[in-house]
Design an enzyme around this catalytic site. Sequence first.
Site, short mmCIF file in Angstrom:
data_model
loop_
_atom_site.label_atom_id
_atom_site.label_comp_id
_atom_site.label_asym_id
_atom_site.label_seq_id
_atom_site.Cartn_x
_atom_site.Cartn_y
_atom_site.Cartn_z
N HIS A 14 44.79 35.14 42.27
CA HIS A 14 45.19 36.48 41.85
C HIS A 14 44.91 37.47 42.97
CE1 HIS A 14 45.51 40.14 39.52
NE2 HIS A 14 46.34 39.43 38.77
N PRO A 15 45.86 38.36 43.27
CA PRO A 15 45.72 39.21 44.45
C PRO A 15 44.63 40.28 44.32
CG PRO A 15 47.74 39.71 43.27
CD PRO A 15 47.16 38.51 42.62
N CYS A 16 43.97 40.39 43.16
CA CYS A 16 43.03 41.50 43.01
C CYS A 16 41.87 41.43 43.99
CB CYS A 16 42.51 41.57 41.57
SG CYS A 16 41.72 40.06 41.03
N LYS A 17 41.52 40.22 44.44
CA LYS A 17 40.39 40.12 45.37
C LYS A 17 40.82 40.15 46.84
CE LYS A 17 36.56 38.59 42.83
NZ LYS A 17 36.09 37.40 42.15
#
Lengths: 202, 685
Positions: free
Chosen positions: A160-163
């Site tokens: 997931h790109p959130c990190k």
Amino acid sequence: MSLFNPEDPFEIDLISITERAAVFNVEIKRINAKMDNAIMSYKDFVTYIEAILAISNSTSDYWKLNVVNDNKFLTKKQSVLLENPEDINERLIATFEYHVVYNISYAVPVLCFDVWNQNGSRISLEDYWKYNKHLRDFNMHDTLTQTDHPALNRPIFAFHPCKTHEILKGFARTSKNPIVSWLSVVRHFVHLELLETYIKNC
Amino acid sequence: MASEKSLSYVPLSSAINPSFFSKLSQLKLEVLKSEEKFVPIWGYTKLINDLNLPVNLIEVDSTSFNLHFLEHETHIPFYGNVQNVNTIEKFKNCDKQLLVDLEGAKFHEKLMNGDILKNPSLINWFHLLTYADLKKYQLYYWFAFPVLQNIVLRIARTCNITEEFSDNLVNDLYNEFKKLDSNQKPYFAVVKLQNFVQVNSLYETCNDWSFFKERELYFAFINFAPADNVGSNLRLYAACLVHFHPDLGNTEVNFIALNLGRNKDGVTLKSSTVYKLKLPDNASIDWSRWLGWEKNEKKNMGPRFVNLKKSIDPEEIMELSTDLNLKLMKWNMVPNLNLNKIKAAKCLLLGAGTLGCAVARSLLGWGVRHMTFVDYGVVNSSNPVRQSLFTFQDVLDSKPKAQAAADCLKSIHPGVVTKGYQMSIPMPGHLVNGEDIQEAIESVEKLDKLIDTHDVIFLLLDSREGRWLPTVLGARKQKIVINAALGFDSYLIMRHGIHVENATTPQAHNTSSRDLKSISGVNLGCYFCNDVVAPGNSTKDRTLDQQCTVTRPGVSQIAGAYAAELAVSLLVHDKGVAAPAYYSSKNNELDVDETEPSVLGLVPHSIRGFISSFEQFCPATEKFTNCTACSQFVMKNLFLNGTQFLLSIFNDSKQLERISEVPKYCDSIDNEAILDEEFSDWEIK
């Protein structure tokens, strides 16, 4: 008969290395100036992945550039012997297909992948962790999920790109190619082999 | 000698990519059908093997079925055949030994006629036996990488390449290797000289053998095994070499097993191995006995099995399965059925009631992917039991029928493109004035656009007059119009003719045979023509729709199914909407072959059935010159005055009769009584 001659699933667009090499260096310097915050424009993303492709081609590595619906992304197929650390007799050869794609909403690169057994059946996320217990304790575990591929619109595993922002930020000022730097961090979770040449040149 | 030992080999290992199964299924369904012939395919292995792999993988994927190998300089091609058998029994019972021996015989033929010498990459070959259960997404498969039995190579000496070649020579070898044609890369000859190496194809070497045999010669090959092991391809290579040069038999020959790897400078051959091997005598090689079936995961001699259901996206499975049942029709029943034409047809369903639901269900079965519903009503509590797309929940939600029907189709098959429009269709005799005028104009425009953008228009409304406007527009736009109407225990399904500018008066054609007559599809009557001029048996033909809400429940299912089947028969007919309708003037049974049938059979004009007696017949009638819907008079007025004309009709339906010159026509014939009765319902509002 047309069936015997299907189009290649991806359009392959090989870039002439020598012509582009000089341009890259200038381009990348310009981009780096803007990289104070860790977001990346699609144009920059393309510049970085084309730089990776140029190195791949010169070292007979297996990265390919794909263009689907005007989206450019890199793919690479690689097979790995996985062992269950608790039972060394339990081992399998997994084939990964890695995709480095651009995520518009987060404005960061995303590492997606398919992974399958030698007989072509896909390995579930559960089974995947069984062979990768040693990686469970890292925070990356939570971010590995099934999502839609941004360009192909089909399900695929992805971090997931959130990190990604966090990781990119660390390299924003120092790295000539933040995608390579970022891959050098996340690659361990998916057994991606990254030649020293990329790191040296970035 | 004690130091002499025989080589042991690492077998190749097969790897299937998920895309392979989809392509194999497609090949089976659309091309091979029930044939079991061999189909040439490609496999490939990587020139530089992945780091920790104990074996080299020979991969197949969707591109394996391409005519030509998708050349990539980092891949080495493998040539093979796939044979997909029809039953699991055949897969289990066919003689595997015979199979590799027969395929081996073909290889021997290529060796004898020189193909192998010209293209040594043919030494990389395989055979693949499969049984694909397309319904269960299961694949039984067994790869063979055939090698000759009883080829023994004894090692006289072995060492790392750097012991016999200086670093410069090793680099030189890689540079020369890179220049080779991809067919020559896997197997070639190397001459070692003082300061450089010379790389030659096997063909060149063979042509000038007396020269080369005197040099310091090495036969090189790409080793399909990790360094320090040797791939099983070496045996076949050695046998071929002894065939090309019988004088090599019983002698010691130098080989280089090439292992490509990467170091910080790029690609290197430094982990390659040099072998000095004693080759067998040419006469001792038996080219008729082969082996090489791959062991399965349990290391047993047996096939592999994979269930791919979980590996394929469920929506894709739905799409594939829907098509599966249809494509099976093409195997034997209807080989020339054009499924794509059906799949691509855009259907407009006017009315989402008992008929609308039944028609949509049948179209779904036929693989139609584009359906649009138009209905004014909302789902009420009497609907769900008869109307197969609705549930109790839709009643509680007071969902518009058109929307509920579209939502339900989506939930049955997510791949369907469907939309529902809640709107009324303006009708003759239903007054529009004041604010209603704007709404009526909008409705007409909306319907006009919908009919424009669809290929087949189904009239499935519950009133007679509701069908008038779509009948007029459908004829004008030359669309396929299918009309279904119900009585208490009877049904009528018919297709309409189309409007053609300045057409001459239609005439039925007598055909050569007996009492068979035909009418061009263009000139067929519409719903309104036919109910005015009743055909043949007037006691059976009556206006059916008047009692439509009170029907035997099965009637709508039957009629809906017939409407869909008629539309499909027409779609796949070569002449489409113009497909002629044949009928017997003496009510004799028709011989389908004489009726210019579609691949699915007869394409009648109308189907009239009666449940009380379980009877059905298929009359055909021409356009009625004075029809109140499809006649030249109405078309001309529509063309000249457009929406204004339509509005005037909605407000005064009597006008239609005048415009169509019905009174004039009535005067000219005797049975006025019938007509009066037929037209009386125009005054019901």
